[in-house]
Design a protein around this motif. Structure first.
Motif, PDB file in Angstrom:
ATOM      1  N   THR A 169       0.894  -1.398   0.073  1.00 38.38           N
ATOM      2  CA  THR A 169       0.077  -0.027  -0.043  1.00 38.38           C
ATOM      3  C   THR A 169       1.053   1.233  -0.007  1.00 38.38           C
ATOM      4  N   GLU A 170       2.133   1.050  -0.264  1.00 38.64           N
ATOM      5  CA  GLU A 170       2.981   2.350   0.013  1.00 38.64           C
ATOM      6  C   GLU A 170       2.760   3.372  -1.222  1.00 38.64           C
ATOM      7  N   ASP A 171       2.198   2.932  -2.278  1.00 37.52           N
ATOM      8  CA  ASP A 171       1.866   3.516  -3.335  1.00 37.52           C
ATOM      9  C   ASP A 171       0.495   4.299  -3.620  1.00 37.52           C
ATOM     10  N   ARG A 172      -0.201   4.186  -2.631  1.00 40.28           N
ATOM     11  CA  ARG A 172      -1.655   4.514  -2.439  1.00 40.28           C
ATOM     12  C   ARG A 172      -1.477   6.025  -1.551  1.00 40.28           C
ATOM     13  N   THR A 173      -1.593   7.097  -2.685  1.00 43.13           N
ATOM     14  CA  THR A 173      -1.366   8.345  -2.024  1.00 43.13           C
ATOM     15  C   THR A 173      -2.402   9.090  -1.693  1.00 43.13           C
ATOM     16  N   SER A 174      -3.584   9.034  -2.684  1.00 41.12           N
ATOM     17  CA  SER A 174      -4.686   9.905  -2.390  1.00 41.12           C
ATOM     18  C   SER A 174      -5.655   9.366  -1.282  1.00 41.12           C
ATOM     19  N   PRO A 175      -6.391  10.373  -0.615  1.00 41.16           N
ATOM     20  CA  PRO A 175      -7.495   9.773   0.366  1.00 41.16           C
ATOM     21  C   PRO A 175      -8.468   8.582  -0.171  1.00 41.16           C
ATOM     22  N   PHE A 176      -8.799   8.848  -1.436  1.00 32.99           N
ATOM     23  CA  PHE A 176      -9.790   7.872  -2.394  1.00 32.99           C
ATOM     24  C   PHE A 176      -9.083   6.559  -2.296  1.00 32.99           C
ATOM     25  N   GLU A 177      -8.016   6.625  -2.701  1.00 30.99           N
ATOM     26  CA  GLU A 177      -7.362   5.146  -2.949  1.00 30.99           C
ATOM     27  C   GLU A 177      -7.162   4.301  -1.459  1.00 30.99           C
ATOM     28  N   GLU A 316     -12.465  12.738  -5.821  1.00 32.26           N
ATOM     29  CA  GLU A 316     -10.999  12.596  -5.684  1.00 32.26           C
ATOM     30  C   GLU A 316     -10.127  13.854  -5.956  1.00 32.26           C
ATOM     31  N   GLN A 317     -10.867  14.516  -6.968  1.00 34.77           N
ATOM     32  CA  GLN A 317     -10.243  16.159  -7.296  1.00 34.77           C
ATOM     33  C   GLN A 317     -10.248  17.102  -6.104  1.00 34.77           C
ATOM     34  N   ALA A 318     -11.677  16.877  -5.265  1.00 31.38           N
ATOM     35  CA  ALA A 318     -11.868  17.643  -4.405  1.00 31.38           C
ATOM     36  C   ALA A 318     -10.782  17.453  -3.090  1.00 31.38           C
ATOM     37  N   ALA A 319     -10.515  16.277  -2.897  1.00 32.33           N
ATOM     38  CA  ALA A 319      -9.466  15.596  -1.871  1.00 32.33           C
ATOM     39  C   ALA A 319      -8.293  16.270  -2.108  1.00 32.33           C
ATOM     40  N   ASP A 320      -7.999  16.148  -3.543  1.00 28.36           N
ATOM     41  CA  ASP A 320      -6.551  16.587  -4.022  1.00 28.36           C
ATOM     42  C   ASP A 320      -6.568  18.300  -3.649  1.00 28.36           C
ATOM     43  N   ASN A 321      -7.564  18.803  -4.075  1.00 28.68           N
ATOM     44  CA  ASN A 321      -7.703  20.437  -3.935  1.00 28.68           C
ATOM     45  C   ASN A 321      -7.498  20.745  -2.260  1.00 28.68           C
ATOM     46  N   VAL A 322      -8.014  19.820  -1.548  1.00 24.76           N
ATOM     47  CA  VAL A 322      -8.015  20.091  -0.128  1.00 24.76           C
ATOM     48  C   VAL A 322      -6.447  19.988   0.239  1.00 24.76           C
ATOM     49  N   GLN A 323      -5.845  18.891  -0.182  1.00 24.63           N
ATOM     50  CA  GLN A 323      -4.170  18.734  -0.017  1.00 24.63           C
ATOM     51  C   GLN A 323      -3.533  19.683  -0.554  1.00 24.63           C
TER      52      GLN A 323
END
Length: 459
Positions: A169-177, A316-323
């Protein structure tokens, strides 16, 4: 021979034939008489049972292969290890009691209900007598080091699977993943963490989630939603996490339904073709009607799945925007602090101006020292005279070399002239014109000359 015993004999060097008599004997007395031999036998049994359980060869009352727990209900383990030559291992109860005392194994329910980390207070720090008394109070162990009863978590296996999970799981970076429902999490990670296509059971997954969330701080869970933590994230499951988990589970269910419907359509199409070949009109029409209904349902599932995928992409886009906003906010704070340390543009100008002034003073002091220092003034005339003297000496050397070269050339030419004159003398007197057939009456007058006189002579 059972699968468990066959696995140990084939894969564990401690269970070679020569070691079996010692391992199956009652070596409990060696605890005081031969501590090294006792420790070696105990360690061999613990490693063997741990590796066998991880490989899926440990017996289970439910019939399901558990890889992280050891099922000691009944005598199934002893029966699996029984041989015609050595019988059952007589000291296996002592081995398992030692594993419990050292914290290498824990009762399943105690492990699941523990509030603090199992590393907070190791069982190995508690005296054996106290541990034995505590185990007897909960019905584990007893006189004669009997085999404990119940299900027990094998911590070594748990560490192995935990490491495999972190690598997977080390390559799972986004909250959705990194967010799952409990069911989706089990379906996703039940396979792939063990070798030889082994699958973790439901008990294994429950133990793993508890271990990763409580003891490793890798997961956050509220019982229904599981989230793989990233550095600095809260351990609490938010409403957004639950929504993402439900959405992902629904998308997975719809995907599975579309696969089933697609297969059903293919089967109905084959059935309709077969009915047509058999001239069975009713069966053909029924198969085609069912096929049309299945195609309609499949189309609806695809449309719904497409909408959910759009929603998932937006989330996922919104979560990335939050980050991104968080990173920009932290960057703004960092820049503000750095600029405050600098003091602004005015302070920088002031610092540079002061720097230029100080550098100018250094140059001025250096010039003063250079002008006032002894020997600082250079007489140009003396320098020119010394240069002319050096040039004259150099010319003199060149003229001397030229003279030596010229004399050597003259000497060489004189030697050549003498050689040629000597060759003429060897030819004898020349004949006198007009006296044909007669020899000359007198010899030629010898010619004498110095080498210097003949220097320019051409023969």
């Amino acid at each position: 021979m059972s699968e468990l015993l066959n696995y140990l004999l084939q894969n564990d060097e401690n269970f070679r034939r020569a070691r079996l008599p010692a391992l199956y004997s009652d070596f409990r007395s060696q605890r005081t008489l031969n501590p090294d031999g006792f420790a070696a036998n105990v360690a061999a049994w613990k490693r063997g049972l741990s590796s066998a359980a991880l490989a899926g060869y440990a017996p289970s009352k439910s019939g399901t292969n558990n890889h992280l727990t050891l099922d000691l209900e009944g005598d199934s383990l002893l029966r699996s290890l029984e041989t015609k030559q050595f019988g059952r291992p007589l000291a296996l109860g002592t081995v398992l009691q030692e594993a419990l005392a050292n914290g290498e194994m824990m009762p399943l329910q105690q492990f699941l209900k523990a509030k603090e980390s199992i590393y907070h207070r190791s069982w190995g720090s508690i005296p054996w007598s106290v541990v034995a008394w505590g185990l007897r109070q909960v019905g584990i162990g007893g006189p004669g080091d009997n085999l404990p009863k119940g299900q027990f978590v094998i911590l070594h296996n748990l560490e192995v699977v935990s490491k495999a999970f972190s690598e997977a799981t080390e390559d799972r970076t986004s909250p959705f993943e990194r967010t799952f429902s409990k069911t989706h999490f089990q379906r996703t990670f039940a396979e792939g963490l063990l070798e030889e296509n082994q699958r973790l059971s439901e008990i294994d997954m429950e133990v793993l989630v508890k271990f990763l969330s409580r003891d490793k701080n890798v997961l956050a869970t509220d019982g229904n939603t599981v989230k793989i933590r990233s550095g600095g994230e809260s351990v609490e499951i938010t409403q957004e996490d639950s929504a993402i988990a439900s959405l992902k589970e629904l998308m997975e269910d719809l995907t599975r339904q579309t696969e089933v419907l697609s297969k059903r359509i293919d089967d109905l199409n084959i059935a309709a073709q077969d009915a047509v070949r058999r001239k069975n009109r009713i069966a053909a029409l029924a198969a085609l009607k069912s096929k049309k209904l299945a195609e309609t349902n499949l189309s609806r599932r695809h449309n719904t799945l497409s909408q959910l995928e759009d929603v998932a992409a937006k989330i996922e886009q919104a979560a990335d925007n939050v980050q991104l906003v968080k990173v920009m906010q932290s960057s703004t704070v960092a820049l503000r602090n750095l600029n405050a340390q600098v003091g602004g543009a005015d302070k920088v100008d002031e610092v540079l101006e002061n720097l230029r002034e100080q550098m100018g003073e250094v140059d001025e002091v250096g010039n003063i020292i250079a002008e006032a220092g002894p020997g600082a003034t250079v007489d140009e005339a003396e320098v020119d005279d010394e240069f002319e003297a050096l040039m004259a000496e150099e010319r003199k050397k060149d003229e001397e070399a030229e003279r030596i070269k010229r004399e050597a050339q003259e000497q060489k030419e004189a030697e050549e002239t003498r050689r040629k004159l000597a060759e003429l003398e060897k030819l004898g007197p020349l004949p006198v014109p007009g006296q044909e057939g007669e020899k000359a009456s007198r010899p030629l007058t010898p010619i004498t000359a110095t080498a210097n006189d003949l220097g320019d002579m051409k023969i």
